[in-house]
Design a protein around this motif. Structure first.
Motif, mmCIF file in Angstrom:
data_model
loop_
_atom_site.group_PDB
_atom_site.id
_atom_site.type_symbol
_atom_site.label_atom_id
_atom_site.label_comp_id
_atom_site.label_asym_id
_atom_site.label_seq_id
_atom_site.Cartn_x
_atom_site.Cartn_y
_atom_site.Cartn_z
ATOM 1 N N TYR A 196 1.169 -1.184 0.006
ATOM 2 C CA TYR A 196 0.335 0.022 -0.225
ATOM 3 C C TYR A 196 0.686 0.975 -0.215
ATOM 4 O O TYR A 196 0.632 2.123 -0.524
ATOM 5 C CB TYR A 196 -1.289 0.023 1.301
ATOM 6 C CG TYR A 196 -1.650 -1.806 0.898
ATOM 7 C CD1 TYR A 196 -2.660 -1.592 0.377
ATOM 8 C CD2 TYR A 196 -1.348 -2.411 2.078
ATOM 9 C CE1 TYR A 196 -3.397 -2.781 0.643
ATOM 10 C CE2 TYR A 196 -2.294 -3.655 1.806
ATOM 11 C CZ TYR A 196 -3.038 -4.184 1.051
ATOM 12 O OH TYR A 196 -3.006 -5.133 0.951
ATOM 13 N N ASP A 219 -6.605 -7.553 -4.240
ATOM 14 C CA ASP A 219 -6.380 -8.228 -3.011
ATOM 15 C C ASP A 219 -6.652 -8.994 -2.687
ATOM 16 O O ASP A 219 -8.321 -9.135 -3.204
ATOM 17 C CB ASP A 219 -6.219 -6.662 -1.988
ATOM 18 C CG ASP A 219 -5.422 -6.609 -1.369
ATOM 19 O OD1 ASP A 219 -5.055 -7.654 -0.775
ATOM 20 O OD2 ASP A 219 -5.332 -5.758 -0.232
ATOM 21 N N ASN A 223 -9.150 -6.565 4.571
ATOM 22 C CA ASN A 223 -8.793 -5.450 5.624
ATOM 23 C C ASN A 223 -7.307 -5.635 5.076
ATOM 24 O O ASN A 223 -6.624 -6.310 4.680
ATOM 25 C CB ASN A 223 -9.012 -5.937 6.611
ATOM 26 C CG ASN A 223 -11.031 -5.122 6.810
ATOM 27 O OD1 ASN A 223 -11.290 -4.544 6.409
ATOM 28 N ND2 ASN A 223 -11.500 -6.476 6.828
ATOM 29 N N PHE A 224 -6.229 -4.474 5.292
ATOM 30 C CA PHE A 224 -4.494 -4.428 5.698
ATOM 31 C C PHE A 224 -4.610 -3.743 6.973
ATOM 32 O O PHE A 224 -5.176 -2.484 6.932
ATOM 33 C CB PHE A 224 -4.597 -4.228 4.052
ATOM 34 C CG PHE A 224 -4.316 -3.020 3.873
ATOM 35 C CD1 PHE A 224 -4.579 -2.114 3.485
ATOM 36 C CD2 PHE A 224 -6.015 -3.036 2.437
ATOM 37 C CE1 PHE A 224 -5.113 -0.538 3.086
ATOM 38 C CE2 PHE A 224 -6.485 -1.551 2.175
ATOM 39 C CZ PHE A 224 -5.855 -0.513 2.293
ATOM 40 N N SER A 225 -2.924 -3.320 7.184
ATOM 41 C CA SER A 225 -2.442 -2.492 7.890
ATOM 42 C C SER A 225 -3.031 -1.191 7.822
ATOM 43 O O SER A 225 -2.263 -0.630 6.316
ATOM 44 C CB SER A 225 -0.921 -2.880 8.214
ATOM 45 O OG SER A 225 -0.500 -1.939 8.912
ATOM 46 N N LYS A 227 -5.346 0.873 7.353
ATOM 47 C CA LYS A 227 -6.032 0.977 5.939
ATOM 48 C C LYS A 227 -6.797 2.550 5.679
ATOM 49 O O LYS A 227 -6.869 2.724 4.819
ATOM 50 C CB LYS A 227 -7.178 -0.313 5.640
ATOM 51 C CG LYS A 227 -8.029 0.090 4.051
ATOM 52 C CD LYS A 227 -9.411 -1.633 4.693
ATOM 53 C CE LYS A 227 -10.508 -1.515 3.656
ATOM 54 N NZ LYS A 227 -11.822 -2.531 3.491
ATOM 55 N N LEU A 231 -6.062 4.542 2.617
ATOM 56 C CA LEU A 231 -6.927 5.080 1.571
ATOM 57 C C LEU A 231 -7.543 6.669 1.826
ATOM 58 O O LEU A 231 -7.698 7.142 0.507
ATOM 59 C CB LEU A 231 -8.786 4.796 1.492
ATOM 60 C CG LEU A 231 -8.630 2.938 2.107
ATOM 61 C CD1 LEU A 231 -9.756 2.196 2.204
ATOM 62 C CD2 LEU A 231 -8.620 2.465 0.713
ATOM 63 N N TRP A 244 -8.418 0.332 -5.316
ATOM 64 C CA TRP A 244 -8.236 -0.759 -4.648
ATOM 65 C C TRP A 244 -9.772 -1.668 -4.933
ATOM 66 O O TRP A 244 -10.167 -0.918 -4.574
ATOM 67 C CB TRP A 244 -7.941 -0.725 -3.174
ATOM 68 C CG TRP A 244 -7.681 -1.416 -1.970
ATOM 69 C CD1 TRP A 244 -6.760 -2.486 -2.329
ATOM 70 C CD2 TRP A 244 -8.832 -1.885 -1.290
ATOM 71 N NE1 TRP A 244 -7.506 -3.490 -1.016
ATOM 72 C CE2 TRP A 244 -8.393 -3.583 -0.673
ATOM 73 C CE3 TRP A 244 -10.004 -1.360 -0.901
ATOM 74 C CZ2 TRP A 244 -9.069 -3.575 -0.379
ATOM 75 C CZ3 TRP A 244 -10.846 -1.844 -0.473
ATOM 76 C CH2 TRP A 244 -10.577 -3.567 0.170
ATOM 77 N N GLY A 246 -10.665 -5.278 -3.223
ATOM 78 C CA GLY A 246 -11.221 -5.976 -1.860
ATOM 79 C C GLY A 246 -10.801 -7.421 -2.307
ATOM 80 O O GLY A 246 -11.984 -7.784 -3.686
#
Length: 428
Positions: A196, A219, A223-225, A227, A231, A244, A246
């Motif tokens: 990211y 992806d 969810n990601f670190s 997020k 964004l 992005w 998901g």
């Protein structure tokens, strides 16, 4: 962010961990002990350096095939044109000056029963303790169509080196109005925020040089670190340039056609790229498997008190190769784990009890020059497992003013300089 501040985290790196007292020099019966460390990155080099500091009479040997180690941290800034390639490189003269033997060879085989390590040169090293910090290898069979040959057309660039330089050249050659497609795997993988940050750094480069272009992230998870922070930052800095997608919206890629620069998703969509960056699923570096310390997951289970492997006594493992959740696979984590393992090995060789295990992590991400974000955590060992200490870490706030984001970016720069000196020695 509450608890351990970013400034405190940087001080912890420079001080060698979180309050670990320097033990007495090992007794004479431990003075002839041999410790071999495999891997010259943030984990292995720090382990060698701190073990020699804690136990000067121990014979410490570092095995690393590269004459100069280039770091994945800050390699995204190289892609953006914000860092030179050589600024990511670190030599080993500082470790040699500290009394550590550095051998540039590949570790080929481990005999845990005889306690030997065989090198690509044919030489064999005896060890009383072995430390493995081999990083990650790619799971070439995980994505249909993506293998080592495909990576020469659609680079992963998830090991700093020729792949990173190839991806930079592809960005430079990409036409204005083209599409940069990144394939992101499910957890676990090296550096959870890394893809990211890379999206932001690529977008920064494109905004400067190819402003009609697009960055598409496919992806395999929802969810990601950091997020929400990513964004918000992408939107504020790059508008609609970064998209992005998901898992729930068909972001999981199941097949790669590197020759055509196309990827196919689980629901049958086909995405065409001008530059295709495929980050495949990963596993522990292959010497860990040769040593018999990985489990069915492909990663190395460890004892949280010392990072000794759960499967083979006398072998410690560090960093990205390990199962150390909730700690992420980050450079900061590897460095702190190395210091704890060094303290544990020094204690064992001197017949002393293990020191109390305490760990921390901070991950900085740059979204644009002067715009940084971070996440931090503090951990303790509890019955062989790592437990995050509630309220001791945190993430950068949403809607922070520009001055706060600029300070975070400066902290990130300071962190890289500090941890590099701490790992390879000042000036390395």
């Amino acid at each position: 962010m509450s608890g351990v501040s970013r400034r405190q985290a940087l001080k912890a790196v420079a001080a060698g961990g979180l309050g670990l007292a320097m033990p007495a020099i090992v007794r004479a019966n431990g003075g002839s002990a041999k410790v071999v460390v495999v891997g010259g990155g943030f984990g292995g080099a720090a382990a060698a350096r701190y073990l020699k500091l804690r136990a000067p009479q121990v014979q410490v040997t570092l095995v690393e095939p590269l004459q100069r180690f280039y770091t994945c941290p800050f390699s995204n800034l190289y892609l953006a044109g914000l860092r030179s390639w050589e600024s990511l490189g670190h030599g080993f003269d500082g470790l040699r000056g500290a009394g550590i033997e550095v051998i540039h060879a590949r570790a080929e085989a481990v005999d845990a029963a005889r306690r030997t390590l065989t090198l690509s040169t044919g030489h064999t090293l005896a060890w009383d303790r072995l430390v493995l910090s081999p990083g990650v290898d790619m799971r070439w069979d995980a994505l249909v169509g993506y293998d080592e040959a495909a990576a020469e057309r659609a680079p992963h660039a998830w090991k700093a080196g020729p792949q990173t330089q190839l991806l930079r050249r592809q960005l430079e050659a990409m036409p204005d109005g083209g599409t940069f497609v990144m394939v992101i795997p499910d957890n676990p993988f090296r550096c959870p925020p890394g893809p990211y940050e890379r999206a932001a750094m690529v977008a920064h480069y494109l905004k400067q040089h190819k402003p009609r272009s697009k960055v598409l992230l496919l992806d395999a998870k929802d969810n990601f670190s950091k997020k929400a922070l990513f964004l918000q930052g992408w939107k504020a800095l790059y508008g609609d340039m970064v998209e992005w997608v998901g898992l729930a919206d068909d972001g999981r890629v199941t097949r790669v056609d590197a020759a055509a620069l196309e990827v196919h998703t689980a629901f049958g969509q086909v995405h065409k790229a001008d530059v295709l960056n495929v980050i495949p699923p990963q596993k522990a570096g292959w010497i860990a498997e040769r040593a018999g310390v990985v489990d069915a997951s492909g990663w190395v289970p460890v004892k949280a008190e010392s990072f000794e492997t759960a499967r083979v006594a006398g072998i410690h493992a560090l960093g990205d190769a390990t199962i150390a959740a909730p700690m992420p696979k980050s450079a900061f984590a590897a460095n702190v784990q190395a210091k704890m393992a060094a303290a544990a090995i020094a204690a064992e060789l001197s017949g002393r009890p293990l020191p109390a295990a305490a760990y921390a992590n901070t991950c900085y991400s740059l979204l644009a020059p002067g715009y940084g974000i971070s996440v931090a955590g503090v951990y303790r060992a509890e019955q062989g497992r790592l437990v995050e200490i509630a309220g001791a870490g945190g993430v950068s706030p949403l809607d922070a003013p520009p001055a706060f984001r600029a300070a975070e970016a400066a902290y990130g720069d300071a962190w890289y300089a500090a941890i590099s000196a701490d790992t390879w020695g000042p000036g390395a």
